[in-house]
Design an enzyme around this catalytic site. Structure first.
Site, short mmCIF file in Angstrom:
data_model
loop_
_atom_site.label_atom_id
_atom_site.label_comp_id
_atom_site.label_asym_id
_atom_site.label_seq_id
_atom_site.Cartn_x
_atom_site.Cartn_y
_atom_site.Cartn_z
CG LEU A 171 -1.97 -1.11 1.28
CD1 LEU A 171 -2.72 -1.06 2.59
CD2 LEU A 171 -2.93 -1.00 0.11
N GLY A 172 2.08 1.17 0.41
CA GLY A 172 2.92 2.36 0.45
C GLY A 172 4.31 2.01 0.92
CE1 TYR A 176 15.17 5.29 9.76
CE2 TYR A 176 14.36 7.08 8.38
CZ TYR A 176 15.32 6.57 9.24
OH TYR A 176 16.40 7.32 9.60
CE LYS A 194 2.87 2.84 10.40
NZ LYS A 194 2.88 4.00 11.34
CG ASP A 286 0.57 15.08 11.30
OD1 ASP A 286 0.40 16.15 10.66
OD2 ASP A 286 1.07 14.07 10.79
#
EC number: 2.7.11.22
Length: 496
Positions: A171-172, A176, A194, A286
Site C-alpha cells: 500500500l505504500g 524506513y 506497517k 498532526d
C-alpha cells in the site's frame, strides 16, 4: 473407668464405619461428649468440644475454586487412640495431623474466558488444542495474570509472530517502512501491516516508537486499534486494524460534496476520539483528512500518532516529504512551543470547513503563505484581537497587509448558524480561546443527534444507537482506485 472405655469403643466403631460428617452452612458438624457419655452433634448454643482426630475436613464454599484440604484419616484402635506409634508422650502436645491436597477436576475454560482475560478480539479463532491445553493449566485464570504469563499466552495463540499474518498488497513505501494490506490467520480479518526496517544505524524511527507506546494504551472506538507488535532482528511490524479509506479519499469519492448529516457524524466522532486523547494527556498534533480513517459503516478513527508528544513538530517526514501546513495553527506557525490540547482544535476547525465545502480553508505551501491565507479570511491580528502579537519577531518580519475579518458563513454557505458558530469557536488565533473537544461535543450544532450519544462507553461505536445512521451520499463512487491514483484504502502513517 468401664464407662469411659465403653464410650471410646462406641466412638471407634463410628469412625470405622466411615460415617460421613454432615455439613451445615459449609462448616463441618462438631462431635462432642455430653455428661451422660453419649456421642452427638453439639447444640449451636453450646461451645464446641474437641473434635475427633482424623475425621474433620476443611469446609469449602460452593463457589470456592481453591483446592480442598483433606485431613488424612488415621487407623484407630479399640480404645479410640491411633494404632500408629506416636512421637510424643501422653503429657506432650500432639503433632498436627498430616494433610494432603485433593485435586479437583480442571475447570472448563471457554473462548470467552480467554478473550476477556487476554483482551483479544471477539472473533478470534484459537489454535487447535489450545483450549484443552489451558484447561490442564487453568491456574492462570484463578489468579491475577502477570505480564509474563500474558505474553506467553499471547505468543502461544500466535500473536507476535510474522507467520500469523498473510501479506496481500503493498500500500505504500517510505525510507524506513513499507505498509501492506494483510490478513490475520487468527480472525480472517484484513489488517494493515506497517513493516519498519531496523537496519539503519539509528534503529527504529522515534515516530514509530512513540506511536507504539501511545496506541497500546489508547482504547477507544474512534481511535485506530493496534492489534499486534512483531519485533525481529531486522524489522518492527505494527499490525493495525484495516479501514476502507481515509477522509480525503471519502471526499474525493463524493465529488467533494459530503451529505451535511454525515459531516456532523464525522465531526462528532473526531471530537469524541480527540476528547478521549486529551483526557489521557495525549495531543495528536498532526490532524488532517489523511489521518482520519473511515470504514463502510461510517466509523471514523484517528490514526498516525507519530507526532504525538513530540518535542517539536518537524517540517519534513522521514521520506523528506513536506508536512502539510494547512491544518497548523497560527501560534505554532509563529514559533510558539507552548503546546496544549488546543493545538489540535485548530486542525478540527480546518477539517470541519473542508468537509462542509469540499476544499481546504488555508492551502499554503510556505509558512508565510499559510499565515497570509489565515489573515486574509480571519483578519490580520492586532493587539486587541491577539495581545502580544506586535512584539512577535516572526510576525513583524512578514509585514502583512491589514486585512479585515470576513464572515465564515459567506465561505461555507452549507453551514447553518450553529455550524458557523462552532467553526468560529474552533478557529481562534490564541489557543486558550479555542473551544475544547469536550465542550465542542456539547455545542447546539449536535443537538439533532440526541442525548444518548453522550452516554456511550468509550469503546462503543456511535452506530450502536439505532437512531444514528450514515446517510447515503448523492454521488459516492465505489471505485477501489480514486482518480488521484492512490488505493482507496488508507493505513496508518504511510509517510516516513
Amino acid at each position: 473407668m468401664d464407662r469411659m472405655k465403653k464410650i471410646k469403643r462406641q466412638l471407634s466403631m463410628t469412625l470405622r464405619g466411615g460415617r460421613g460428617i454432615d455439613k451445615t452452612n459449609g462448616a463441618p458438624e462438631q462431635i462432642g461428649l455430653d455428661e451422660s457419655g453419649g456421642g452427638g452433634g453439639s447444640d449451636p448454643g453450646e461451645a464446641p468440644t474437641r473434635a475427633a482426630p482424623g475425621e474433620l475436613r476443611s469446609a469449602r464454599g460452593p463457589l470456592s475454586s481453591a483446592p480442598e484440604i483433606v485431613h488424612e484419616d488415621l487407623k484407630m484402635g479399640s480404645d479410640g487412640e491411633s494404632d500408629q506409634a506416636s512421637a510424643t508422650s501422653s503429657d506432650e502436645v500432639q503433632s498436627p495431623v498430616r494433610v494432603r491436597m485433593r485435586n479437583h477436576p480442571p475447570r472448563k475454560i471457554s473462548t470467552e474466558d480467554i478473550n476477556k482475560r487476554l483482551s483479544l478480539p471477539a472473533d478470534i479463532r484459537l489454535p487447535e488444542g489450545y483450549l484443552e491445553k489451558l484447561t490442564l493449566n487453568s491456574p492462570i485464570f484463578d489468579k491475577p495474570l502477570s505480564r509474563r504469563l500474558r505474553r506467553v499466552s499471547l505468543s502461544e495463540i500466535g500473536f507476535g509472530k510474522l507467520e500469523t499474518y498473510i501479506k496481500l498488497d503493498k500500500l505504500g513505501e517510505g525510507t524506513y517502512a513499507t505498509v501492506y494490506k494483510g490478513k490475520s490467520k487468527l480472525t480472517d480479518n484484513l489488517v494493515a501491516l506497517k513493516e519498519i526496517r531496523l537496519e539503519h544505524e539509528e534503529g527504529a524511527p522515534c515516530t514509530a516508537i512513540r506511536e507504539v507506546s501511545l496506541l497500546k494504551d489508547l482504547k477507544h472506538a474512534n481511535i485506530v486499534t493496534l492489534h499486534d507488535i512483531i519485533h525481529t532482528e531486522k524489522s518492527l511490524t505494527l499490525v493495525f486494524e484495516y479501514l476502507d479509506k481515509d477522509l480525503k479519499q471519502y471526499l474525493d469519492d463524493c465529488g467533494n460534496i459530503i451529505n451535511m448529516h454525515n459531516v456532523k457524524l464525522f465531526l462528532f466522532q473526531l471530537l469524541r476520539g480527540l476528547a478521549y486523547c486529551h483526557r489521557q494527556k495525549v495531543l495528536h498534533r498532526d490532524l488532517k483528512p489523511q489521518n482520519l480513517l473511515i470504514n463502510e459503516r461510517g466509523e471514523l478513527k484517528l490514526a498516525d500518532f507519530g507526532l504525538a508528544r513530540a518535542k517539536s513538530i518537524p517540517t519534513k517526514t522521514y521520506s523528506n516529504e513536506v508536512v502539510t501546513l494547512w491544518y497548523r495553527p497560527p501560534d505554532i506557525l509563529l514559533g510558539s512551543t507552548d503546546y496544549s490540547t488546543q493545538i489540535d482544535m485548530w486542525g478540527v476547525g480546518c477539517i470541519f470547513y473542508e468537509m462542509a465545502t469540499g476544499r481546504p480553508l488555508f492551502p499554503g505551501s510556505t509558512v508565510e503563505e499559510q499565515l497570509h491565507f489565515i489573515f486574509r479570511i480571519l483578519g490580520t491580528p492586532t493587539e486587541e484581537t491577539w495581545p502580544g502579537i506586535l512584539s512577535n519577531e516572526e510576525f513583524k518580519t512578514y509585514n502583512y497587509p491589514k486585512y479585515r475579518a470576513e464572515a465564515l458563513l459567506s465561505h461555507a454557505p452549507r453551514l447553518d448558524s450553529d455550524g458557523a458558530d462552532l467553526l468560529t469557536k474552533l478557529l481562534q488565533f490564541e489557543g486558550r480561546n479555542r473551544i475544547s473537544a469536550e465542550d465542542a461535543m456539547k455545542h447546539p450544532f449536535f443537538l439533532s443527534l440526541g442525548e444518548r450519544i453522550h452516554k456511550l462507553p468509550d469503546t462503543t461505536s456511535i452506530f450502536a444507537l439505532k437512531e444514528i445512521q450514515l446517510q447515503k451520499e448523492a454521488s459516492l463512487r465505489s471505485s477501489s482506485m480514486p482518480d488521484s491514483g492512490r488505493p482507496a484504502f488508507r493505513v496508518v502513517d504511510t509517510e516516513f
